[in-house]
Design an enzyme around this catalytic site. Structure first.
Site, PDB file in Angstrom:
ATOM      1  N   HIS A 129       0.817  -1.217   0.000  1.00  0.00           N
ATOM      2  CA  HIS A 129       0.000   0.000   0.000  1.00  0.00           C
ATOM      3  C   HIS A 129       0.853   1.270   0.000  1.00  0.00           C
ATOM      4  CE1 HIS A 129      -3.931  -1.722   0.355  1.00  0.00           C
ATOM      5  NE2 HIS A 129      -3.700  -2.282   1.541  1.00  0.00           N
ATOM      6  N   CYS A 219      -0.156   1.870  -4.961  1.00  0.00           N
ATOM      7  CA  CYS A 219      -1.138   2.840  -5.445  1.00  0.00           C
ATOM      8  C   CYS A 219      -0.459   4.172  -5.783  1.00  0.00           C
ATOM      9  CB  CYS A 219      -2.208   3.103  -4.392  1.00  0.00           C
ATOM     10  SG  CYS A 219      -3.161   1.647  -3.923  1.00  0.00           S
TER      11      CYS A 219
END
Length: 248
Positions: A129, A219
């Site tokens: 992440h 991301c």
């Protein structure tokens, strides 16, 4: 009437403040949990804190605490990117669970569930992440700077059977499903590399024939948490027996 309006506005402001404070506390708590767990894992992994700061892993001890661990990634130049790599039976569990199995929206660094656990695939995709407040793969966006890309040409992946120096082939702002996530046959690595380079933000001319790739994916926060936009860093895996020395 004015007093009632003032009270309503004041109450609304208090509610907004309380909600914001709670969200900040939640972010802090989740970040603190990850930091504490990583410190524990670093101790288990036995990072030698000496003059050379050599990274060595006690795989037996690490796997006793975290059975799903398949490797360790260290990226010089990125804040605290030195993490175990886990692999689950799917690609959802470790999106919101830590290496030790605790529920946490920051999740873990994990190898694609369909990949060979010994990193023997032609392209080994590792996910992590990007999160508010930093941590995990958030600082990978530093590679968007051309000078940073040029001055940080390698990262490292350690496994129970072999350590790898990963020469950085390419960095890209991309989306899900592009060639960076594709697996080719080992006889087609040059073709695959050319395809990735054609889509890359920055790239290097590195021999790739018959080599294995490792792709770090996270991301792209420029587009928010729920977009399909990604940042990827591709390395060419070279087995190494040299000591892996960490930056201060």
């Amino acid at each position: 009437m004015k007093k009632w309006i003032y009270r309503i506005v004041l109450l609304a402001a208090i509610c907004v403040f309380s909600f914001s404070a709670f969200q900040l506390y939640k972010i802090y708590k989740e970040s603190k949990m990850i930091d504490q767990e990583n410190e524990k894992l670093q101790e288990i992994a036995k990072i030698e804190d000496n003059a050379n700061k050599t990274l060595t892993i006690d795989w037996t001890a690490l796997k006793q605490s975290a059975p799903d661990v398949v490797g360790w990634v260290y990226v010089p130049g990125l804040d605290s990117v030195s993490f175990p790599i886990v692999q689950g039976s799917d690609n959802t569990y470790y999106l919101n669970h830590t290496t030790l199995g605790e529920t946490n929206i920051r999740g873990s660094i994990f190898l694609d569930a369909g990949a060979a656990p010994d990193f023997s695939d032609e392209n080994n995709v590792v996910y992590g992440h990007s999160v508010e407040g930093g941590g995990m793969f958030t600082s990978m966006d530093r590679f968007e700077d051309a000078s940073f890309f040029e001055t940080h040409p390698v990262f490292y992946v350690l496994t129970p059977s072999q350590n790898y120096k990963c020469d950085v082939l390419a960095f890209s702002k991309t989306t899900e499903g592009t060639s960076f996530y594709t697996k080719y046959d080992l006889t087609q690595t040059t073709e695959h590399a050319n395809e990735m380079i054609s889509q890359a933000t920055y790239s290097r001319n590195i021999p790739v024939e018959g080599k294995h790739f490792i792709t770090l994916s996270t991301c792209d926060l420029d587009y928010g948490f729920d977009s399909i936009n990604r940042l990827v860093l591709v390395g060419v895996m070279e087995p190494t027996t040299e000591p892996i020395q960490m930056e201060e």
